[in-house]
Design a protein around this motif. Sequence first.
Motif, PDB file in Angstrom:
ATOM      1  N   PHE A  29      -8.012  10.608 -11.171  1.00  0.00           N
ATOM      2  CA  PHE A  29      -8.228   9.500 -12.001  1.00  0.00           C
ATOM      3  C   PHE A  29      -9.018   8.422 -10.792  1.00  0.00           C
ATOM      4  O   PHE A  29      -8.449   8.679  -9.716  1.00  0.00           O
ATOM      5  N   SER A  30      -9.732   7.405 -10.951  1.00  0.00           N
ATOM      6  CA  SER A  30     -10.149   6.365 -10.197  1.00  0.00           C
ATOM      7  C   SER A  30      -9.396   5.500 -10.248  1.00  0.00           C
ATOM      8  O   SER A  30      -9.418   4.568 -11.051  1.00  0.00           O
ATOM      9  N   PHE A  31      -8.134   5.305  -9.442  1.00  0.00           N
ATOM     10  CA  PHE A  31      -7.459   4.259  -9.110  1.00  0.00           C
ATOM     11  C   PHE A  31      -7.989   3.104  -8.460  1.00  0.00           C
ATOM     12  O   PHE A  31      -7.715   3.078  -7.282  1.00  0.00           O
ATOM     13  N   ASN A  32      -8.807   2.138  -9.112  1.00  0.00           N
ATOM     14  CA  ASN A  32      -9.389   1.062  -8.322  1.00  0.00           C
ATOM     15  C   ASN A  32      -8.390   0.062  -8.157  1.00  0.00           C
ATOM     16  O   ASN A  32      -8.308  -1.152  -8.780  1.00  0.00           O
ATOM     17  N   ILE A  33      -7.369   0.276  -6.995  1.00  0.00           N
ATOM     18  CA  ILE A  33      -6.603  -0.652  -6.804  1.00  0.00           C
ATOM     19  C   ILE A  33      -6.369  -0.624  -5.351  1.00  0.00           C
ATOM     20  O   ILE A  33      -7.128   0.156  -4.525  1.00  0.00           O
ATOM     21  N   ILE A  34      -5.606  -1.635  -4.932  1.00  0.00           N
ATOM     22  CA  ILE A  34      -5.611  -1.774  -3.526  1.00  0.00           C
ATOM     23  C   ILE A  34      -4.245  -1.185  -2.957  1.00  0.00           C
ATOM     24  O   ILE A  34      -3.499  -0.668  -3.690  1.00  0.00           O
ATOM     25  N   GLN A  35      -4.168  -1.058  -1.708  1.00  0.00           N
ATOM     26  CA  GLN A  35      -3.021  -0.661  -1.027  1.00  0.00           C
ATOM     27  C   GLN A  35      -1.962  -1.534  -1.518  1.00  0.00           C
ATOM     28  O   GLN A  35      -2.116  -2.643  -1.058  1.00  0.00           O
ATOM     29  N   GLU A  36      -0.571  -0.730  -1.720  1.00  0.00           N
ATOM     30  CA  GLU A  36       0.489  -1.416  -1.816  1.00  0.00           C
ATOM     31  C   GLU A  36       1.743  -0.629  -1.689  1.00  0.00           C
ATOM     32  O   GLU A  36       1.659   0.699  -2.041  1.00  0.00           O
ATOM     33  N   ASN A  37       2.742  -0.900  -1.007  1.00  0.00           N
ATOM     34  CA  ASN A  37       3.797  -0.050  -0.613  1.00  0.00           C
ATOM     35  C   ASN A  37       3.291   1.120  -0.031  1.00  0.00           C
ATOM     36  O   ASN A  37       3.878   2.334  -0.395  1.00  0.00           O
ATOM     37  N   ALA A  38       2.387   1.115   0.863  1.00  0.00           N
ATOM     38  CA  ALA A  38       1.487   2.453   1.389  1.00  0.00           C
ATOM     39  C   ALA A  38       2.293   2.670   2.534  1.00  0.00           C
ATOM     40  O   ALA A  38       2.646   1.897   3.583  1.00  0.00           O
ATOM     41  N   ALA A  57      -0.800   6.380   1.427  1.00  0.00           N
ATOM     42  CA  ALA A  57      -0.983   6.249   0.024  1.00  0.00           C
ATOM     43  C   ALA A  57       0.315   5.268  -0.204  1.00  0.00           C
ATOM     44  O   ALA A  57       1.288   5.080   0.045  1.00  0.00           O
ATOM     45  N   ASN A  58      -0.046   4.966  -1.796  1.00  0.00           N
ATOM     46  CA  ASN A  58       0.789   4.009  -2.338  1.00  0.00           C
ATOM     47  C   ASN A  58       2.109   4.751  -3.192  1.00  0.00           C
ATOM     48  O   ASN A  58       1.861   5.723  -3.814  1.00  0.00           O
ATOM     49  N   ILE A  59       3.149   4.441  -2.648  1.00  0.00           N
ATOM     50  CA  ILE A  59       4.302   5.189  -3.153  1.00  0.00           C
ATOM     51  C   ILE A  59       4.847   4.408  -4.269  1.00  0.00           C
ATOM     52  O   ILE A  59       5.223   3.156  -3.920  1.00  0.00           O
ATOM     53  N   PHE A  60       4.999   4.748  -5.387  1.00  0.00           N
ATOM     54  CA  PHE A  60       5.093   3.997  -6.521  1.00  0.00           C
ATOM     55  C   PHE A  60       6.152   4.598  -7.378  1.00  0.00           C
ATOM     56  O   PHE A  60       6.542   4.094  -8.264  1.00  0.00           O
ATOM     57  N   GLY A  61       7.126   5.613  -7.122  1.00  0.00           N
ATOM     58  CA  GLY A  61       8.282   6.088  -7.942  1.00  0.00           C
ATOM     59  C   GLY A  61       8.834   7.008  -6.922  1.00  0.00           C
ATOM     60  O   GLY A  61       8.380   7.603  -6.022  1.00  0.00           O
ATOM     61  N   LYS A  62      10.042   7.562  -7.899  1.00  0.00           N
ATOM     62  CA  LYS A  62      10.907   8.673  -7.364  1.00  0.00           C
ATOM     63  C   LYS A  62      11.494   9.409  -8.283  1.00  0.00           C
ATOM     64  O   LYS A  62      11.979   8.742  -9.310  1.00  0.00           O
ATOM     65  N   ALA A  63      11.625  10.567  -8.186  1.00  0.00           N
ATOM     66  CA  ALA A  63      12.502  11.543  -9.119  1.00  0.00           C
ATOM     67  C   ALA A  63      14.015  11.299  -9.051  1.00  0.00           C
ATOM     68  O   ALA A  63      14.678  10.590  -7.981  1.00  0.00           O
ATOM     69  N   GLY A  94      -7.720   8.303  -5.922  1.00  0.00           N
ATOM     70  CA  GLY A  94      -7.764   9.033  -7.143  1.00  0.00           C
ATOM     71  C   GLY A  94      -6.710  10.302  -7.041  1.00  0.00           C
ATOM     72  O   GLY A  94      -6.402  10.816  -7.835  1.00  0.00           O
ATOM     73  N   SER A  95      -6.194  10.483  -5.887  1.00  0.00           N
ATOM     74  CA  SER A  95      -5.380  11.649  -5.766  1.00  0.00           C
ATOM     75  C   SER A  95      -3.896  11.331  -6.156  1.00  0.00           C
ATOM     76  O   SER A  95      -3.614  10.175  -5.871  1.00  0.00           O
ATOM     77  N   ILE A  96      -3.129  12.295  -6.372  1.00  0.00           N
ATOM     78  CA  ILE A  96      -1.857  12.022  -6.913  1.00  0.00           C
ATOM     79  C   ILE A  96      -0.917  13.087  -5.908  1.00  0.00           C
ATOM     80  O   ILE A  96      -1.268  14.230  -6.319  1.00  0.00           O
ATOM     81  N   GLY A  97       0.220  12.762  -5.371  1.00  0.00           N
ATOM     82  CA  GLY A  97       0.985  13.437  -4.697  1.00  0.00           C
ATOM     83  C   GLY A  97       2.598  13.520  -5.032  1.00  0.00           C
ATOM     84  O   GLY A  97       2.969  12.529  -5.222  1.00  0.00           O
ATOM     85  N   VAL A  98       3.130  14.544  -4.972  1.00  0.00           N
ATOM     86  CA  VAL A  98       4.586  14.652  -5.340  1.00  0.00           C
ATOM     87  C   VAL A  98       5.235  15.250  -4.210  1.00  0.00           C
ATOM     88  O   VAL A  98       5.052  16.515  -4.026  1.00  0.00           O
ATOM     89  N   ALA A 147     -11.047   7.861   5.174  1.00  0.00           N
ATOM     90  CA  ALA A 147     -11.634   8.961   5.689  1.00  0.00           C
ATOM     91  C   ALA A 147     -10.661  10.313   5.090  1.00  0.00           C
ATOM     92  O   ALA A 147     -11.180  11.378   4.688  1.00  0.00           O
ATOM     93  N   LYS A 148      -9.530  10.015   5.410  1.00  0.00           N
ATOM     94  CA  LYS A 148      -8.471  11.065   5.156  1.00  0.00           C
ATOM     95  C   LYS A 148      -7.829  11.116   3.849  1.00  0.00           C
ATOM     96  O   LYS A 148      -7.340  12.127   3.217  1.00  0.00           O
ATOM     97  N   ALA A 149      -7.422   9.902   3.388  1.00  0.00           N
ATOM     98  CA  ALA A 149      -6.674   9.767   1.988  1.00  0.00           C
ATOM     99  C   ALA A 149      -7.907   9.718   0.836  1.00  0.00           C
ATOM    100  O   ALA A 149      -8.808   9.011   0.948  1.00  0.00           O
ATOM    101  N   MET A 150      -7.723  10.616  -0.181  1.00  0.00           N
ATOM    102  CA  MET A 150      -8.495  10.663  -1.301  1.00  0.00           C
ATOM    103  C   MET A 150      -8.222   9.576  -2.249  1.00  0.00           C
ATOM    104  O   MET A 150      -7.064   9.775  -2.971  1.00  0.00           O
TER     105      MET A 150
END
Length: 139
Positions: free
Chosen positions: A56-65, A104-110, A89-93, A84-87
Amino acid sequence: MPGFIIKTIDNQIIRFHYYTKDAPTSVAAFNAVLPFTLSFYHARTSGQEFWIANAFSFNIIQENASVFTEPGEIVLGPLKPARAKAMGGSIGVYYGEGRGLDAANIFGKAFEEDMPILKALGEKIWKYGQQELTFEKMT
């Protein structure tokens, strides 16, 4: 917003809580696109992570990055600042040890009790390839 779940094709459920205090913009942006189903792949260079580029296009700023994550954390690639390196709209788990290529913005945890299911899912994606996952709001 308490959190979200990941549901696998064999109906395994992994619960996540949001980092609402540390990443409120990321939490709101991610929660707004729920529910969705996408195919995730194993990362090649960032360790024990499965991800998708340009979800998705997460049009947000860096936070908790950060490039440093803990096992079980989920991250978003923000569009701002352009990197150049972080994409954007990407999501990583992260299901184990890992380190991102760029912040990248860290926004949750299992949930801790769901970590064995998350680790098994990550290893399944690593060994057998892409996996379709459904993300839904936690009820």
